[in-house]
Write an enzyme that holds these catalytic residues in place. Structure first.
Site, mmCIF file in Angstrom:
data_model
loop_
_atom_site.group_PDB
_atom_site.id
_atom_site.type_symbol
_atom_site.label_atom_id
_atom_site.label_comp_id
_atom_site.label_asym_id
_atom_site.label_seq_id
_atom_site.Cartn_x
_atom_site.Cartn_y
_atom_site.Cartn_z
ATOM 1 N N PRO A 35 0.779 -1.226 0.000
ATOM 2 C CA PRO A 35 0.000 0.000 0.000
ATOM 3 C C PRO A 35 0.810 1.274 0.000
ATOM 4 O O PRO A 35 0.856 1.977 0.987
ATOM 5 C CB PRO A 35 -0.807 -0.117 1.301
ATOM 6 N N GLU A 36 1.460 1.571 -1.080
ATOM 7 C CA GLU A 36 1.878 2.953 -1.310
ATOM 8 C C GLU A 36 0.668 3.675 -1.890
ATOM 9 O O GLU A 36 -0.316 3.034 -2.251
ATOM 10 C CB GLU A 36 3.020 2.995 -2.340
#
Length: 269
Positions: free
Chosen positions: A2-3
């Site tokens: 999860p960037e």
DNA sequence: ATATCCACCTGGCGGC
DNA sequence: TGCCGCCAGGTGGATA
């Protein structure tokens, strides 16, 4: 994964399945994520899904009565699957839809969150967030003004959600390399020109990663995982001691704020 | 206010 | 093969 780009790719992947569908029921198998999942989430019944949006790394699933906030933490994944797909380890929440599909949250480490925001109310986690990096709100002047007040290393300031949202450890390293700025440089020593370069580089890098996520997008609802689509684009992250791809000097790796920090002392000096 | 350190949690890896 | 310590894409909270 999860960037910010990954969260946006997730949003783009799930939105077509969710929007205009009805949420029939929510199954919570493990209530204890970063915070307990509020009771109201598991009590939702037969709600139309109006929109799927994103703010920073939060996904916002908008219903008539309020909004479901989903944060993926370090290890969270969302998948759209046929409704009869058996749950596996770390599948914590299912949202059952009226189109035969379900949205499933899998999160090994449980640093993620599922929260509720009632209509007309803000949410304390969203209230103090800085500007979105991909909008015009994130300007060189804004970054410069905040940097001048901080003597902390620029990498720490860049990763501060009050300054700009969505820049995680990978992109902070990458952006500073591309901007040719040392991660350890005190933020207050940056010039306006350097802040301009940095804002542009952050924007460009995030946007490029989202575009490349488009390849992942079409396999999004498959049961198998997705490839590290931007891995081949990384100049420094995960490459400590290896030769700089620009000048071939070995890259330096240090800890900054307990996070792995990689840079080229030659290019970024 | 800022800066620093810790916490949450599981799993994979290298070293012994 | 097993055990141990360290590391991992995040970020709120306690503390000085």
């Amino acid at each position: 994964m999860p960037e910010l780009p990954e969260v946006e790719v997730s949003r783009l992947g799930i939105e077509p399945h969710l929007k205009n569908a009805r949420l029939l029921q929510v199954i919570v198998r493990h209530q204890q994520l970063r915070w307990p999942i509020p009771e109201i989430i598991s009590q939702l019944r037969d709600q139309p899904i109006l929109a799927v949006q994103r703010r920073a790394k939060y996904l916002l699933v908008q219903l008539p009565a309020g909004t479901i906030l989903i944060h993926l933490g370090m290890s969270g994944h969302l998948k759209v699957l046929p409704q009869d797909t058996p749950a596996q380890k770390h599948d914590h929440v299912d949202w059952l839809l009226d189109n035969g599909k379900l949205l499933r949250l899998n999160d090994t480490r449980r640093f993620g969150a599922v929260l509720w925001q009632a209509n007309g109310e803000g949410h304390e986690l969203l209230d103090s967030l800085g500007p979105e990096p991909l909008t015009d709100d994130f300007t060189a002047e804004h970054l410069f003004a905040l940097c001048q007040k901080r003597k902390a290393a620029i990498k720490l300031v860049l990763m501060d959600n009050h300054v700009v949202v969505g820049v995680g450890n990978i992109y902070a390293n990458e952006a500073l390399f591309k901007a040719r700025i040392l991660p350890t440089k005190p933020a207050c020593e940056l010039t306006l020109a350097q802040c301009a370069v940095l804002t542009n580089v952050v924007r460009k890098t995030l946007a490029q990663a989202i575009e490349q996520g488009g390849t992942t997008l079409k396999d999004f609802s498959r049961a198998d995982g997705q490839p590290g689509y931007f891995k081949q684009e990384l100049f420094v992250y995960g490459r400590g001691q290896q030769p700089c791809l620009v000048c071939e000097h070995p890259l330096t790796e240090i800890r900054l704020g307990q996070r792995s920090t990689v840079f080229c002392a030659h290019c970024q000096g």
